[in-house]
Design an enzyme around this catalytic site. Structure first.
Site, PDB file in Angstrom:
ATOM      1  N   LYS A   8      28.534 -87.390 -22.292  1.00 29.08           N
ATOM      2  CA  LYS A   8      28.648 -86.637 -21.032  1.00 29.08           C
ATOM      3  C   LYS A   8      28.123 -85.209 -21.193  1.00 29.08           C
ATOM      4  CE  LYS A   8      33.162 -87.132 -21.022  1.00 29.08           C
ATOM      5  NZ  LYS A   8      33.372 -87.848 -22.310  1.00 29.08           N
ATOM      6  N   ARG A  18      40.288 -86.631 -14.896  1.00 27.34           N
ATOM      7  CA  ARG A  18      40.618 -87.596 -15.944  1.00 27.34           C
ATOM      8  C   ARG A  18      41.904 -88.351 -15.654  1.00 27.34           C
ATOM      9  NH1 ARG A  18      37.829 -84.664 -20.647  1.00 27.34           N
ATOM     10  NH2 ARG A  18      38.476 -85.799 -22.450  1.00 27.34           N
ATOM     11  N   ARG A  64      28.694 -85.356 -34.770  1.00 29.39           N
ATOM     12  CA  ARG A  64      28.449 -84.287 -33.785  1.00 29.39           C
ATOM     13  C   ARG A  64      28.643 -82.899 -34.390  1.00 29.39           C
ATOM     14  NH1 ARG A  64      31.559 -84.641 -28.351  1.00 29.39           N
ATOM     15  NH2 ARG A  64      33.325 -85.006 -29.716  1.00 29.39           N
ATOM     16  N   ARG A  88      34.228 -80.236 -34.446  1.00 33.97           N
ATOM     17  CA  ARG A  88      35.489 -80.012 -33.744  1.00 33.97           C
ATOM     18  C   ARG A  88      36.659 -80.607 -34.512  1.00 33.97           C
ATOM     19  NH1 ARG A  88      34.033 -82.078 -27.764  1.00 33.97           N
ATOM     20  NH2 ARG A  88      36.127 -82.937 -27.992  1.00 33.97           N
TER      21      ARG A  88
HETATM   22  P1  AP5 Z   1      28.668 -85.699 -26.351  1.00 34.70           P
HETATM   23  O1  AP5 Z   1      27.633 -85.457 -25.329  1.00 34.70           O
HETATM   24  O2  AP5 Z   1      29.285 -84.535 -27.036  1.00 34.70           O
HETATM   25  O3  AP5 Z   1      29.810 -86.677 -25.781  1.00 34.70           O
HETATM   26  P2  AP5 Z   1      30.934 -86.412 -24.693  1.00 34.70           P
HETATM   27  O4  AP5 Z   1      30.987 -87.618 -23.826  1.00 34.70           O
HETATM   28  O5  AP5 Z   1      30.751 -85.101 -24.049  1.00 34.70           O
HETATM   29  O6  AP5 Z   1      32.186 -86.464 -25.684  1.00 34.70           O
HETATM   30  P3  AP5 Z   1      33.444 -85.506 -25.887  1.00 34.70           P
HETATM   31  O7  AP5 Z   1      34.065 -85.986 -27.184  1.00 34.70           O
HETATM   32  O8  AP5 Z   1      33.120 -84.053 -25.780  1.00 34.70           O
HETATM   33  O9  AP5 Z   1      34.321 -85.926 -24.695  1.00 34.70           O
HETATM   34  P4  AP5 Z   1      35.810 -85.782 -24.535  1.00 34.70           P
HETATM   35  O10 AP5 Z   1      35.923 -86.174 -23.132  1.00 34.70           O
HETATM   36  O11 AP5 Z   1      36.676 -86.529 -25.468  1.00 34.70           O
HETATM   37  O12 AP5 Z   1      36.097 -84.268 -24.979  1.00 34.70           O
HETATM   38  P5  AP5 Z   1      36.380 -82.977 -24.117  1.00 34.70           P
HETATM   39  O13 AP5 Z   1      35.758 -81.846 -24.809  1.00 34.70           O
HETATM   40  O14 AP5 Z   1      36.068 -83.195 -22.689  1.00 34.70           O
HETATM   41  O15 AP5 Z   1      28.025 -86.697 -27.451  1.00 34.70           O
HETATM   42  C1  AP5 Z   1      28.738 -87.057 -28.623  1.00 34.70           C
HETATM   43  C2  AP5 Z   1      27.754 -87.077 -29.814  1.00 34.70           C
HETATM   44  O16 AP5 Z   1      26.841 -88.163 -29.643  1.00 34.70           O
HETATM   45  C3  AP5 Z   1      26.884 -85.811 -29.945  1.00 34.70           C
HETATM   46  O17 AP5 Z   1      26.703 -85.545 -31.305  1.00 34.70           O
HETATM   47  C4  AP5 Z   1      25.550 -86.210 -29.278  1.00 34.70           C
HETATM   48  O18 AP5 Z   1      24.442 -85.533 -29.878  1.00 34.70           O
HETATM   49  C5  AP5 Z   1      25.499 -87.700 -29.561  1.00 34.70           C
HETATM   50  N1  AP5 Z   1      24.884 -88.470 -28.468  1.00 34.70           N
HETATM   51  C6  AP5 Z   1      25.023 -88.256 -27.136  1.00 34.70           C
HETATM   52  N2  AP5 Z   1      24.358 -89.191 -26.440  1.00 34.70           N
HETATM   53  C7  AP5 Z   1      23.814 -90.034 -27.370  1.00 34.70           C
HETATM   54  C8  AP5 Z   1      22.998 -91.201 -27.267  1.00 34.70           C
HETATM   55  N3  AP5 Z   1      22.631 -91.700 -26.074  1.00 34.70           N
HETATM   56  N4  AP5 Z   1      22.606 -91.804 -28.427  1.00 34.70           N
HETATM   57  C9  AP5 Z   1      22.979 -91.307 -29.643  1.00 34.70           C
HETATM   58  N5  AP5 Z   1      23.743 -90.190 -29.796  1.00 34.70           N
HETATM   59  C10 AP5 Z   1      24.154 -89.565 -28.659  1.00 34.70           C
HETATM   60  O19 AP5 Z   1      37.977 -82.878 -24.220  1.00 34.70           O
HETATM   61  C11 AP5 Z   1      38.624 -82.462 -25.404  1.00 34.70           C
HETATM   62  C12 AP5 Z   1      40.123 -82.354 -25.147  1.00 34.70           C
HETATM   63  O20 AP5 Z   1      40.379 -81.354 -24.128  1.00 34.70           O
HETATM   64  C13 AP5 Z   1      40.809 -83.623 -24.613  1.00 34.70           C
HETATM   65  O21 AP5 Z   1      41.180 -84.506 -25.666  1.00 34.70           O
HETATM   66  C14 AP5 Z   1      42.000 -83.031 -23.879  1.00 34.70           C
HETATM   67  O22 AP5 Z   1      43.021 -82.650 -24.775  1.00 34.70           O
HETATM   68  C15 AP5 Z   1      41.425 -81.763 -23.257  1.00 34.70           C
HETATM   69  N6  AP5 Z   1      40.861 -81.985 -21.902  1.00 34.70           N
HETATM   70  C16 AP5 Z   1      39.558 -81.845 -21.529  1.00 34.70           C
HETATM   71  N7  AP5 Z   1      39.412 -82.122 -20.222  1.00 34.70           N
HETATM   72  C17 AP5 Z   1      40.645 -82.448 -19.762  1.00 34.70           C
HETATM   73  C18 AP5 Z   1      41.137 -82.863 -18.492  1.00 34.70           C
HETATM   74  N8  AP5 Z   1      40.319 -82.998 -17.425  1.00 34.70           N
HETATM   75  N9  AP5 Z   1      42.467 -83.141 -18.385  1.00 34.70           N
HETATM   76  C19 AP5 Z   1      43.306 -83.006 -19.439  1.00 34.70           C
HETATM   77  N10 AP5 Z   1      42.904 -82.647 -20.672  1.00 34.70           N
HETATM   78  C20 AP5 Z   1      41.585 -82.358 -20.833  1.00 34.70           C
END
Ligand code: AP5
Length: 214
Positions: free
Chosen positions: A10, A82, A120, A153
């Protein structure tokens, strides 16, 4: 709205569309990490949940997003909503601003997520992400764009990732049926290479290059 499990891509796709078409990426994960590093009250409250791989309580996240969206349009909301209460609050906010939205659902197999997440590296200042195999920076550990250091991270440790995936299955997966039933949505195959996923999103959202899809 970009909806998909941890590691689905994403953040990667949001940054590409931001760079290419001028959308503004609003990532609740990046916002929460900034609050943590600045040690704000919200950041201090959120950190225990994040370190445990749990979702941060809805009221905190909803207030944070409402403040961020007060004066902007044409955004990619990455990682929000979410939960059902977040989705309902977001829809009410959009209605009050007479804005339209579309849910972009990243379809991906869990088997690829661990390799994506463990490889990542990201820039904590800008949220730009790389992958040591699939999207490496020109110089290891350094952001191509601003020369800043790249970090891994803490919540990408294997035991926390397992909890994040369980949390996604329990609390976020039900939103897929919710958007399929009540709103505008597209499914995107997120299993392919990064450039193929970008092409798939653009193909599914014909208005994306005019900045009017979200
Ligand atoms: P990347 O693009 O970083 O993936 P992503 O989907 O953004 O994954 P995240 O782990 O950041 O999502 P998340 O939802 O768990 O974390 P968030 O920060 O929102 O890609 C991943 C890797 O793969 C990268 O290295 C990239 O280069 C590679 N890649 C990408 N596409 C690829 C492809 N097609 N092929 C090969 N490689 C590829 O949330 C973190 C924490 O914050 C949560 O656990 C929670 O505690 C809190 N939080 C955040 N939002 C909320 C919310 N709305 N409500 C409550 N808590 C929240």
């Amino acid at each position: 709205m970009f909806l998909g499990p941890p590691g689905a891509g994403k953040g990667t796709q949001a940054k590409i569309l931001e760079d290419r078409f001028g959308y503004r990426q609003i990532s609740t994960g990046d916002m929460l990490r900034r609050h943590r590093s600045e040690k704000t009250a919200l950041g201090l409250e959120a950190q225990g949940y994040m370190d445990a791989g749990k979702l941060v309580p809805d009221d905190l996240v909803i207030r944070m997003v409402e403040a961020e969206l007060a004066n902007v349009e044409n955004v990619i909301v990455d990682g929000f909503p979410r939960t059902l209460p977040q989705a309902e609050a977001f829809e009410a906010l959009l209605a009050s601003k007479r804005l339209k939205s579309v849910a972009v659902i990243f379809d991906v197999d869990n088997s690829v997520l661990i390799e994506r997440i463990t490889g990542r590296w990201s820039n904590p200042r800008t949220g730009r992400v790389y992958h040591e195999k699939f999207n490496p920076p020109k110089v290891a550990g350094i952001d191509d764009e601003d020369g800043g250091p790249l970090v891994q991270r803490p919540d990408d440790a294997a035991d926390v990732v397992a909890k994040r995936l369980a949390e996604y299955d329990e609390k976020t997966t039900p939103l897929i049926a919710y958007f399929e039933k009540s709103g505008a949505f597209v499914h995107v195959n997120a299993l392919g290479a990064i450039a193929d996923v970008t092409r798939a999103i653009i193909a599914k959202l014909p208005d994306v290059d005019s900045g009017s899809a979200a």
